[in-house]
Design a protein around this motif. Structure first.
Motif, PDB file in Angstrom:
ATOM      1  N   VAL A 145      95.378  -0.432  28.710  1.00  0.00           N
ATOM      2  CA  VAL A 145      96.597   0.364  29.531  1.00  0.00           C
ATOM      3  C   VAL A 145      97.493   0.722  28.540  1.00  0.00           C
ATOM      4  CG1 VAL A 145      98.262  -2.114  28.781  1.00  0.00           C
ATOM      5  CG2 VAL A 145      99.172  -0.834  30.894  1.00  0.00           C
ATOM      6  N   LEU A 146      98.167   1.684  29.264  1.00  0.00           N
ATOM      7  CA  LEU A 146      98.984   2.541  28.260  1.00  0.00           C
ATOM      8  C   LEU A 146     100.995   1.944  27.289  1.00  0.00           C
ATOM      9  CD1 LEU A 146      98.727   5.547  30.762  1.00  0.00           C
ATOM     10  CD2 LEU A 146      97.682   5.670  28.212  1.00  0.00           C
ATOM     11  N   GLY A 147     100.871   2.499  26.193  1.00  0.00           N
ATOM     12  CA  GLY A 147     101.304   2.015  25.869  1.00  0.00           C
ATOM     13  C   GLY A 147     102.871   1.698  26.679  1.00  0.00           C
ATOM     14  N   HIS A 148     103.072   2.841  27.785  1.00  0.00           N
ATOM     15  CA  HIS A 148     104.590   3.142  27.533  1.00  0.00           C
ATOM     16  C   HIS A 148     104.536   2.220  29.050  1.00  0.00           C
ATOM     17  CE1 HIS A 148     103.067   7.337  29.478  1.00  0.00           C
ATOM     18  NE2 HIS A 148     102.490   6.235  30.215  1.00  0.00           N
ATOM     19  N   ASN A 149     103.681   1.966  29.727  1.00  0.00           N
ATOM     20  CA  ASN A 149     103.234   1.385  30.967  1.00  0.00           C
ATOM     21  C   ASN A 149     103.870  -0.369  30.916  1.00  0.00           C
ATOM     22  OD1 ASN A 149     102.262   0.567  33.912  1.00  0.00           O
ATOM     23  ND2 ASN A 149     100.850   1.346  33.589  1.00  0.00           N
ATOM     24  N   THR A 150     105.667  -0.532  30.752  1.00  0.00           N
ATOM     25  CA  THR A 150     105.723  -0.922  30.820  1.00  0.00           C
ATOM     26  C   THR A 150     105.367  -2.705  32.238  1.00  0.00           C
ATOM     27  OG1 THR A 150     107.238  -0.949  28.832  1.00  0.00           O
ATOM     28  CG2 THR A 150     107.594  -3.170  30.431  1.00  0.00           C
ATOM     29  N   PRO A 151     105.916  -2.319  33.227  1.00  0.00           N
ATOM     30  CA  PRO A 151     105.188  -2.925  33.896  1.00  0.00           C
ATOM     31  C   PRO A 151     104.163  -3.948  34.098  1.00  0.00           C
ATOM     32  CG  PRO A 151     106.457  -1.018  34.627  1.00  0.00           C
ATOM     33  CD  PRO A 151     106.567  -0.999  33.994  1.00  0.00           C
ATOM     34  N   ALA A 152     102.884  -3.348  34.005  1.00  0.00           N
ATOM     35  CA  ALA A 152     101.392  -3.368  33.737  1.00  0.00           C
ATOM     36  C   ALA A 152     101.500  -4.052  32.999  1.00  0.00           C
ATOM     37  CB  ALA A 152     100.637  -2.128  34.572  1.00  0.00           C
ATOM     38  N   ARG A 153     102.282  -3.488  31.774  1.00  0.00           N
ATOM     39  CA  ARG A 153     102.075  -5.108  30.542  1.00  0.00           C
ATOM     40  C   ARG A 153     102.707  -6.156  30.573  1.00  0.00           C
ATOM     41  NH1 ARG A 153     103.152  -1.836  25.296  1.00  0.00           N
ATOM     42  NH2 ARG A 153     102.764  -3.541  24.368  1.00  0.00           N
ATOM     43  N   GLU A 154     103.071  -6.437  31.645  1.00  0.00           N
ATOM     44  CA  GLU A 154     104.217  -7.777  31.619  1.00  0.00           C
ATOM     45  C   GLU A 154     103.512  -8.208  33.193  1.00  0.00           C
ATOM     46  OE1 GLU A 154     108.504  -6.533  33.085  1.00  0.00           O
ATOM     47  OE2 GLU A 154     108.680  -6.069  31.007  1.00  0.00           O
ATOM     48  N   LEU A 155     102.758  -7.603  33.928  1.00  0.00           N
ATOM     49  CA  LEU A 155     101.529  -8.188  35.278  1.00  0.00           C
ATOM     50  C   LEU A 155     100.379  -9.186  34.207  1.00  0.00           C
ATOM     51  CD1 LEU A 155      99.994  -8.845  37.498  1.00  0.00           C
ATOM     52  CD2 LEU A 155      99.182  -6.306  37.816  1.00  0.00           C
ATOM     53  N   TYR A 156     100.036  -8.019  32.859  1.00  0.00           N
ATOM     54  CA  TYR A 156      98.900  -8.693  32.460  1.00  0.00           C
ATOM     55  C   TYR A 156      99.566 -10.029  31.801  1.00  0.00           C
ATOM     56  CZ  TYR A 156      96.652  -4.554  34.070  1.00  0.00           C
ATOM     57  OH  TYR A 156      96.683  -3.609  34.836  1.00  0.00           O
ATOM     58  N   GLU A 157     100.262  -9.475  30.660  1.00  0.00           N
ATOM     59  CA  GLU A 157     100.736 -10.915  30.654  1.00  0.00           C
ATOM     60  C   GLU A 157     100.874 -11.836  31.316  1.00  0.00           C
ATOM     61  OE1 GLU A 157     104.153  -9.701  27.455  1.00  0.00           O
ATOM     62  OE2 GLU A 157     102.609  -7.883  26.458  1.00  0.00           O
ATOM     63  N   SER A 158     101.629 -12.058  32.792  1.00  0.00           N
ATOM     64  CA  SER A 158     102.026 -12.809  32.754  1.00  0.00           C
ATOM     65  C   SER A 158     100.533 -13.772  33.594  1.00  0.00           C
ATOM     66  CB  SER A 158     102.784 -12.922  34.211  1.00  0.00           C
ATOM     67  OG  SER A 158     102.135 -12.323  35.420  1.00  0.00           O
ATOM     68  N   GLN A 159      99.298 -13.066  33.132  1.00  0.00           N
ATOM     69  CA  GLN A 159      98.061 -13.735  34.296  1.00  0.00           C
ATOM     70  C   GLN A 159      97.059 -13.615  32.883  1.00  0.00           C
ATOM     71  OE1 GLN A 159      97.649 -13.926  37.361  1.00  0.00           O
ATOM     72  NE2 GLN A 159     100.031 -13.910  36.884  1.00  0.00           N
ATOM     73  N   GLY A 160      97.905 -13.714  31.359  1.00  0.00           N
ATOM     74  CA  GLY A 160      97.499 -14.283  30.260  1.00  0.00           C
ATOM     75  C   GLY A 160      96.782 -13.582  29.516  1.00  0.00           C
ATOM     76  N   PHE A 161      96.850 -12.463  29.833  1.00  0.00           N
ATOM     77  CA  PHE A 161      96.609 -11.589  28.726  1.00  0.00           C
ATOM     78  C   PHE A 161      97.301 -11.206  27.461  1.00  0.00           C
ATOM     79  CE2 PHE A 161      94.442  -9.991  32.565  1.00  0.00           C
ATOM     80  CZ  PHE A 161      93.056 -10.122  32.354  1.00  0.00           C
ATOM     81  N   THR A 162      96.736 -10.861  26.572  1.00  0.00           N
ATOM     82  CA  THR A 162      97.776 -10.534  25.180  1.00  0.00           C
ATOM     83  C   THR A 162      96.516  -9.360  24.679  1.00  0.00           C
ATOM     84  OG1 THR A 162      95.615 -11.783  23.481  1.00  0.00           O
ATOM     85  CG2 THR A 162      97.950 -13.491  24.874  1.00  0.00           C
ATOM     86  N   VAL A 163      98.027  -9.056  23.826  1.00  0.00           N
ATOM     87  CA  VAL A 163      97.576  -7.408  23.043  1.00  0.00           C
ATOM     88  C   VAL A 163      96.289  -7.850  22.319  1.00  0.00           C
ATOM     89  CG1 VAL A 163      98.580  -5.477  22.007  1.00  0.00           C
ATOM     90  CG2 VAL A 163      99.884  -6.336  23.990  1.00  0.00           C
ATOM     91  N   GLU A 164      95.694  -6.883  22.172  1.00  0.00           N
ATOM     92  CA  GLU A 164      94.657  -7.601  21.071  1.00  0.00           C
ATOM     93  C   GLU A 164      94.483  -6.468  19.765  1.00  0.00           C
ATOM     94  OE1 GLU A 164      92.083 -10.704  23.160  1.00  0.00           O
ATOM     95  OE2 GLU A 164      91.230  -8.641  23.506  1.00  0.00           O
ATOM     96  N   GLY A 165      95.021  -5.300  20.116  1.00  0.00           N
ATOM     97  CA  GLY A 165      94.847  -3.979  19.560  1.00  0.00           C
ATOM     98  C   GLY A 165      95.541  -2.797  20.018  1.00  0.00           C
ATOM     99  N   VAL A 166      95.861  -1.830  19.405  1.00  0.00           N
ATOM    100  CA  VAL A 166      96.733  -0.349  20.128  1.00  0.00           C
ATOM    101  C   VAL A 166      96.346   0.391  19.314  1.00  0.00           C
ATOM    102  CG1 VAL A 166      99.224   0.241  19.979  1.00  0.00           C
ATOM    103  CG2 VAL A 166      98.648  -2.117  20.348  1.00  0.00           C
ATOM    104  N   LEU A 167      95.497   1.129  19.608  1.00  0.00           N
ATOM    105  CA  LEU A 167      95.570   2.766  19.759  1.00  0.00           C
ATOM    106  C   LEU A 167      96.586   3.750  19.171  1.00  0.00           C
ATOM    107  CD1 LEU A 167      91.812   3.247  20.814  1.00  0.00           C
ATOM    108  CD2 LEU A 167      93.057   1.808  19.015  1.00  0.00           C
TER     109      LEU A 167
END
Length: 164
Positions: free
Chosen positions: A120-142
């Motif tokens: 997911v793109l770093g600036h896409n905060t709504p998507a990142r919050e959605l994914y986190e709410s479904q159990g996803f965690t950040v595993e790396g950043v390019l």
């Protein structure tokens, strides 16, 4: 409120999916320029209907999720990757994306996967919050992986276990 119906995509969904994909294009999530005619097919050999789940709301296509193996390597056949998620503007806020993510986890497990990943793109905060709410965690950043609209944007790698 009507619950979305999630099902596998079919070839007959192609026109509706292509239209949905064009309608929801946004610099918030797209790394490719806005689609212009002539439009490429939605399905292709690398992205057949079998790699898509679609959401219907009141009998109308309202969203999709593209799910596939991240590589052809046998050593990571236990991983599935979300390679696209879109919800029609008219259907937002009705639980479509969450239903598609739950269905993707179920389908991945059915296929024998132990992990589910996405980018997911770093600036896409709504998507990142959605994914986190479904159990996803950040595993790396390019950092600064993409130059979009004159700004460098991070590519965020997220994942979750399917065995917990």
């Amino acid at each position: 409120m009507t619950e979305p119906h999630i099902r596998p995509a079919r070839h007959v969904d192609e026109a509706a999916l292509a239209e949905l994909d064009r309608d929801v294009w946004s610099p918030l999530h797209a790394v490719q320029p806005r689609p212009e005619p002539p439009f490429a097919p939605f399905f292709d050999p690398g992205n057949p209907p079998a790699h898509h789940l679609v959401a219907e709301l009141d009998g109308t296509l309202a969203g999709y999720l593209r799910l596939a193996r991240p590589t052809r390597l046998d050593c990571n056949a236990h991983v599935r990757q979300i390679r696209g998620l879109a919800v029609a503007h008219r259907a937002r806020g009705r639980g479509i994306a969450r239903a598609l993510l739950r269905a993707a986890a179920e389908e991945s497990r059915r296929q024998g996967a132990r992990r589910l990943t996405l980018r997911v793109l770093g600036h896409n905060t709504p998507a990142r919050e959605l994914y986190e709410s479904q159990g996803f965690t950040v595993e790396g950043v390019l950092p600064g992986e993409f130059l979009l609209g004159g700004e460098y944007v991070d590519d965020v790698l997220m994942g979750r276990s399917l065995t917990e």
